[in-house]
Design a protein around this motif. Structure first.
Motif, PDB file in Angstrom:
ATOM      1  N   LYS A   2       0.830  -1.188   0.000  1.00  0.00           N
ATOM      2  CA  LYS A   2       0.000   0.000   0.000  1.00  0.00           C
ATOM      3  C   LYS A   2       0.868   1.243   0.000  1.00  0.00           C
ATOM      4  O   LYS A   2       2.036   1.198   0.277  1.00  0.00           O
ATOM      5  N   CYS A 127      -0.867   0.372   5.765  1.00  0.00           N
ATOM      6  CA  CYS A 127      -2.038   1.258   5.739  1.00  0.00           C
ATOM      7  C   CYS A 127      -1.852   2.342   6.784  1.00  0.00           C
ATOM      8  O   CYS A 127      -1.005   2.250   7.662  1.00  0.00           O
ATOM      9  N   ARG A 182      -3.623  -4.250   7.866  1.00  0.00           N
ATOM     10  CA  ARG A 182      -4.953  -3.645   7.605  1.00  0.00           C
ATOM     11  C   ARG A 182      -5.766  -3.396   8.874  1.00  0.00           C
ATOM     12  O   ARG A 182      -6.880  -3.911   9.043  1.00  0.00           O
ATOM     13  N   LYS A 199      -7.169  -6.058  12.985  1.00  0.00           N
ATOM     14  CA  LYS A 199      -7.341  -7.304  12.253  1.00  0.00           C
ATOM     15  C   LYS A 199      -6.906  -8.476  13.124  1.00  0.00           C
ATOM     16  O   LYS A 199      -5.907  -8.390  13.845  1.00  0.00           O
ATOM     17  N   TYR A 261     -12.328  -7.707   5.775  1.00  0.00           N
ATOM     18  CA  TYR A 261     -10.993  -7.242   5.392  1.00  0.00           C
ATOM     19  C   TYR A 261     -10.604  -5.989   6.174  1.00  0.00           C
ATOM     20  O   TYR A 261      -9.458  -5.817   6.539  1.00  0.00           O
ATOM     21  N   ASN A 262     -11.582  -5.102   6.398  1.00  0.00           N
ATOM     22  CA  ASN A 262     -11.323  -3.889   7.173  1.00  0.00           C
ATOM     23  C   ASN A 262     -12.631  -3.383   7.758  1.00  0.00           C
ATOM     24  O   ASN A 262     -13.717  -3.693   7.272  1.00  0.00           O
ATOM     25  N   GLN A 333     -12.158   0.069  -1.074  1.00  0.00           N
ATOM     26  CA  GLN A 333     -11.892   0.264   0.356  1.00  0.00           C
ATOM     27  C   GLN A 333     -12.423   1.620   0.812  1.00  0.00           C
ATOM     28  O   GLN A 333     -12.433   2.592   0.058  1.00  0.00           O
TER      29      GLN A 333
END
Length: 505
Positions: A2, A127, A182, A199, A261-262, A333
């Motif tokens: 990222k 991130c 993440r 996460k 995922y987030n 996202q």
């Protein structure tokens, strides 16, 4: 892999907390309803997307793959300077991680951090969450960066940095233990706590899931963070949630169970809005082998207590495109700061990915979607009159406002005020109400023939009975001002709003 790009400007903090706020149909239950139903809505993507993409050499990765989008990052409106600000990730010539850059609406200014570029932080990261903290009293901490940096190999941890201007950042003020990638950070003003959405991996069935950590002090918050495994908790970190069986599935891989995922959230009016990025597969090795993007889509939910979420709406709120060549062909996202309030609209900035070469997680770009203000859910009636009654509310202002669309042929709205026993209050009955019809307004005052305000009911608990025909009601609120400010939270802010982060005059 990222990258992140940051922009920051002056902010005036007054430590003010919302007392009221627009009461959204999306997060309110109604009793004794008849002839109405809840209708759900999603934003419309801007036809000119993407609004930001990689066009500078420092936005490219080591193999020339482009990255220019918030990976959480942050998009906010600074009411003091009258500017939109974006912190987004960029390639930075890195092989495994990204760097942070800065941009304005949407100009990439040359800054002095890395001369000749708009880079504001060179931490190689997975991130980042950047908060323009409108409730912070210390000017040096108005901007907060929670950056999930790469250590050795695939190991990551979180740093906390502060900034007065969003451009020049402090050295790390707190460091977490080892984390999964993440993660995200946000502020919950209803409870006065910063929150980390961490996460975790929960067994073979649920896999990517979330843990919860909250604290009043952001430095203590980050210092307490570490990995927690398999639906377990410690003294500070609680297992939170995993994907649900009825979350969306990949049309080409329906056998893959969805995962979270987030997750991040923002205060908007009287509600806490949660964004749930639902992963639908396939795994990275399959993406590389098939030259496709992973499928992530953003769903939405609501919370009354900051921990438990209502996720009844299972349609993607910010979806991927069916067009394989679209800017959002995969991996959509959410972004910190969403929504921004721009007139009668809510703006949602999102990251998306197109193509899949040279690697599946390249081609990282930014898009915009817009929704009617408060327009997540409506109470909707057909051509025959329906009605519904609110839960009890306390009259702590003089003026009743609604967000309503009754511009259709038979559209009309009337409102009746009920006392604590459910009896219509004289002078505030349906018969006394001035009818709203053939109008579409996100802020419309309700009056009665001989009662122009609610001042005589101040401090009392009341309920409202809405009579609706051929139209939609999105929200209602009691205001202290004839101009209709709600006293609620204003999320990422917007033009003409109070810089305190609360909708007041």
């Amino acid at each position: 892999m990222k990258s992140f790009f940051v922009l920051g400007l002056l902010f005036c903090s007054v430590g003010l907390f919302a007392q009221n706020g627009r009461i959204l149909v999306a997060n309110h239950s109604f009793s004794k309803q008849e002839g109405v139903e809840r209708a759900f809505y999603t934003p419309t993507y801007y036809e000119g997307n993407p609004v930001l993409k990689a066009d500078k050499k420092w936005e490219l990765g080591a193999t020339g793959d482009p990255y220019a989008a918030p990976f959480s990052g942050g998009v906010w409106y600074d009411e003091i300077e009258g500017k939109y600000k974006m912190w987004y990730s960029a390639g930075g010539g890195k092989k495994y991680g990204l760097i942070t850059c800065y941009g304005k609406h949407w100009v990439k200014p040359e800054l002095d951090v890395v001369p000749g570029t708009n880079i504001v932080d060179t931490t190689e990261h997975d991130c980042v969450s950047v908060l323009l903290d409108k409730f912070e009293r210390d000017a040096a901490k108005r901007y907060k960066m929670f950056v999930v940096e790469f250590n050795t190999g695939a190991s990551v941890s979180m740093q906390l940095k502060y900034s007065a201007d969003g451009i020049h950042w402090s050295e790390p003020k707190a460091l977490s233990g080892e984390l999964y990638d993440r993660c995200a950070a946000y502020y919950d003003p209803f409870r006065g706590k910063y929150v980390l959405s961490l996460k975790t991996i929960n067994g073979k069935k649920y896999r990517r899931s979330r843990c919860f950590l909250a604290h009043e002090d952001p430095e203590m918050l980050v210092s307490l963070a570490h990995r927690v495994y398999d639906n377990k908790s410690d003294k500070f970190i609680k297992y939170w949630f995993n994907a649900e069986d009825n979350d969306p599935r990949h049309p080409d891989f329906p056998e893959i169970r969805p995962q979270i995922y987030n997750h991040e959230a923002m205060p908007y009016e009287s509600s806490l809005i949660g964004y749930f990025t639902v992963w639908q597969g396939p795994e990275n090795d399959a993406c590389d082998r098939l030259n496709i993007q992973k499928r992530n889509e953003v769903l939405i939910g609501w919370s009354d207590d900051g921990f438990h979420w209502n996720r009844e709406f299972k349609q993607p709120f910010l979806p991927v495109s069916d067009d394989a060549k679209a800017w959002n062909a995969g991996n959509v996202q959410s972004t910190a700061g969403n929504p921004l309030i721009v007139g009668d609209s809510l703006y949602f900035y999102v990251s998306g990915r197109y193509n899949s070469k040279p690697v599946h997680d390249s081609n990282f770009t930014t898009g915009l979607a817009a929704l009617r203000r408060d327009g997540f859910v409506s109470m909707q009636a057909g051509t025959e009159e329906g009605h519904f009654i609110t839960d009890a509310v306390t009259v702590n202002g003089n003026y009743l406002f609604v967000n309503v669309d009754v511009h259709r042929k038979k559209g009309k709205l009337l409102v009746e005020v009920l006392d604590a026993k459910g009896t219509p209050i004289p002078g505030f009955t349906k018969k006394d109400c001035s009818i709203l019809k053939r109008m579409d307004s996100t802020k419309q005052m309700i009056v009665w023939k001989n009662k122009t305000d609610l001042s005589e009911l101040s401090g009392k608990n009341i309920s409202l009975k809405f009579y609706l025909t051929d139209g939609d009601l999105y929200s209602f609120w009691i205001s202290s001002w004839k101009t209709g400010e709600s006293g609620g939270y204003t999320a990422g802010g917007g033009p003409g709003l109070n810089p305190a982060g609360v909708d007041i005059k």
